[in-house]
Motif scaffolding. Sequence first.
Motif, PDB file in Angstrom:
ATOM      1  N   LYS A 151       0.837  -1.189   0.000  1.00  0.00           N
ATOM      2  CA  LYS A 151       0.000   0.000   0.000  1.00  0.00           C
ATOM      3  C   LYS A 151       0.876   1.245   0.000  1.00  0.00           C
ATOM      4  CE  LYS A 151      -3.367   2.605   2.491  1.00  0.00           C
ATOM      5  NZ  LYS A 151      -4.057   2.913   3.684  1.00  0.00           N
ATOM      6  N   VAL A 152       0.526   2.214  -0.820  1.00  0.00           N
ATOM      7  CA  VAL A 152       1.203   3.507  -0.802  1.00  0.00           C
ATOM      8  C   VAL A 152       0.412   4.404   0.157  1.00  0.00           C
ATOM      9  CG1 VAL A 152       1.838   5.532  -2.153  1.00  0.00           C
ATOM     10  CG2 VAL A 152       2.048   3.253  -3.153  1.00  0.00           C
ATOM     11  N   PHE A 153       1.080   4.887   1.190  1.00  0.00           N
ATOM     12  CA  PHE A 153       0.418   5.719   2.187  1.00  0.00           C
ATOM     13  C   PHE A 153       0.092   7.092   1.612  1.00  0.00           C
ATOM     14  CE2 PHE A 153       2.668   2.652   4.859  1.00  0.00           C
ATOM     15  CZ  PHE A 153       1.585   2.194   5.610  1.00  0.00           C
ATOM     16  N   HIS A 154      -1.110   7.584   1.923  1.00  0.00           N
ATOM     17  CA  HIS A 154      -1.610   8.864   1.420  1.00  0.00           C
ATOM     18  C   HIS A 154      -1.624   9.874   2.566  1.00  0.00           C
ATOM     19  CE1 HIS A 154      -5.143  11.112  -0.735  1.00  0.00           C
ATOM     20  NE2 HIS A 154      -4.053  11.843  -0.632  1.00  0.00           N
ATOM     21  N   ILE A 155      -0.931  10.990   2.373  1.00  0.00           N
ATOM     22  CA  ILE A 155      -0.817  12.034   3.391  1.00  0.00           C
ATOM     23  C   ILE A 155      -1.432  13.329   2.859  1.00  0.00           C
ATOM     24  CG2 ILE A 155       0.786  13.406   4.789  1.00  0.00           C
ATOM     25  CD1 ILE A 155       2.777  11.072   4.538  1.00  0.00           C
ATOM     26  N   LEU A 156      -2.288  13.924   3.663  1.00  0.00           N
ATOM     27  CA  LEU A 156      -2.868  15.223   3.356  1.00  0.00           C
ATOM     28  C   LEU A 156      -2.134  16.272   4.178  1.00  0.00           C
ATOM     29  CD1 LEU A 156      -5.029  17.111   2.123  1.00  0.00           C
ATOM     30  CD2 LEU A 156      -6.517  16.477   4.050  1.00  0.00           C
ATOM     31  N   CYS A 157      -1.525  17.240   3.513  1.00  0.00           N
ATOM     32  CA  CYS A 157      -0.786  18.325   4.174  1.00  0.00           C
ATOM     33  C   CYS A 157      -1.604  19.605   4.057  1.00  0.00           C
ATOM     34  CB  CYS A 157       0.573  18.538   3.522  1.00  0.00           C
ATOM     35  SG  CYS A 157       1.636  17.099   3.592  1.00  0.00           S
ATOM     36  N   VAL A 158      -1.871  20.231   5.194  1.00  0.00           N
ATOM     37  CA  VAL A 158      -2.699  21.436   5.228  1.00  0.00           C
ATOM     38  C   VAL A 158      -1.897  22.572   5.850  1.00  0.00           C
ATOM     39  CG1 VAL A 158      -4.911  22.398   5.947  1.00  0.00           C
ATOM     40  CG2 VAL A 158      -4.687  19.915   5.625  1.00  0.00           C
ATOM     41  N   ASP A 159      -1.685  23.628   5.071  1.00  0.00           N
ATOM     42  CA  ASP A 159      -0.931  24.786   5.559  1.00  0.00           C
ATOM     43  C   ASP A 159      -1.271  25.973   4.677  1.00  0.00           C
ATOM     44  OD1 ASP A 159       1.172  26.665   6.265  1.00  0.00           O
ATOM     45  OD2 ASP A 159       2.305  24.968   7.044  1.00  0.00           O
ATOM     46  N   ASP A 160      -1.365  27.147   5.266  1.00  0.00           N
ATOM     47  CA  ASP A 160      -1.680  28.354   4.496  1.00  0.00           C
ATOM     48  C   ASP A 160      -0.443  28.982   3.858  1.00  0.00           C
ATOM     49  OD1 ASP A 160      -1.069  28.956   7.282  1.00  0.00           O
ATOM     50  OD2 ASP A 160      -1.446  31.046   6.774  1.00  0.00           O
ATOM     51  N   THR A 161       0.732  28.438   4.132  1.00  0.00           N
ATOM     52  CA  THR A 161       1.972  28.965   3.563  1.00  0.00           C
ATOM     53  C   THR A 161       2.430  28.055   2.420  1.00  0.00           C
ATOM     54  OG1 THR A 161       2.571  29.795   5.753  1.00  0.00           O
ATOM     55  CG2 THR A 161       4.333  29.685   4.108  1.00  0.00           C
ATOM     56  N   PRO A 162       2.354  28.547   1.183  1.00  0.00           N
ATOM     57  CA  PRO A 162       2.723  27.722   0.033  1.00  0.00           C
ATOM     58  C   PRO A 162       4.144  27.152   0.099  1.00  0.00           C
ATOM     59  CG  PRO A 162       1.576  29.690  -0.700  1.00  0.00           C
ATOM     60  CD  PRO A 162       1.838  29.854   0.774  1.00  0.00           C
ATOM     61  N   THR A 163       5.084  27.912   0.652  1.00  0.00           N
ATOM     62  CA  THR A 163       6.464  27.437   0.766  1.00  0.00           C
ATOM     63  C   THR A 163       6.539  26.192   1.646  1.00  0.00           C
ATOM     64  OG1 THR A 163       7.264  29.706   0.534  1.00  0.00           O
ATOM     65  CG2 THR A 163       8.814  28.096   1.416  1.00  0.00           C
ATOM     66  N   ASN A 164       5.797  26.192   2.745  1.00  0.00           N
ATOM     67  CA  ASN A 164       5.773  25.025   3.627  1.00  0.00           C
ATOM     68  C   ASN A 164       5.196  23.810   2.917  1.00  0.00           C
ATOM     69  OD1 ASN A 164       6.764  26.682   5.629  1.00  0.00           O
ATOM     70  ND2 ASN A 164       4.844  26.825   6.745  1.00  0.00           N
ATOM     71  N   LEU A 165       4.100  24.022   2.197  1.00  0.00           N
ATOM     72  CA  LEU A 165       3.485  22.916   1.464  1.00  0.00           C
ATOM     73  C   LEU A 165       4.435  22.351   0.419  1.00  0.00           C
ATOM     74  CD1 LEU A 165      -0.168  24.182   0.906  1.00  0.00           C
ATOM     75  CD2 LEU A 165       0.604  22.355   2.428  1.00  0.00           C
ATOM     76  N   HIS A 166       5.108  23.231  -0.291  1.00  0.00           N
ATOM     77  CA  HIS A 166       6.047  22.805  -1.332  1.00  0.00           C
ATOM     78  C   HIS A 166       7.179  21.975  -0.727  1.00  0.00           C
ATOM     79  CE1 HIS A 166       8.220  23.013  -5.124  1.00  0.00           C
ATOM     80  NE2 HIS A 166       9.289  23.389  -4.446  1.00  0.00           N
TER      81      HIS A 166
END
Length: 81
Positions: free
Chosen positions: A7-22
């Motif tokens: 199984k490939v684990f699926h992670i949802l990342c939530v942040d209002d700062t685009p640099t952090n998400l990137h």
Amino acid sequence: MIGFDNKVFHILCVDDTPTNLHLVKNVLDKHGYKVTVAQSGAEAIAYLKTNHRVDLILLDIMMPEMDGYEVCRILKGSTAK
């Protein structure tokens, strides 16, 4: 990352700062995780309403409009039996 039963684990990342998400997305992608990003709590909740197969949520607490605590309350309420 490939885990149990290939199984490939699926992670949802939530942040209002685009640099952090990137940054987080690039690191996790390199390790083989499936990564979805959301730039707000509302976007994350909307995503989760139609995509229930998320293994982990990385959630920023300090976000405008809807903070991470509110997102947790909403998600907890939607899964309460």
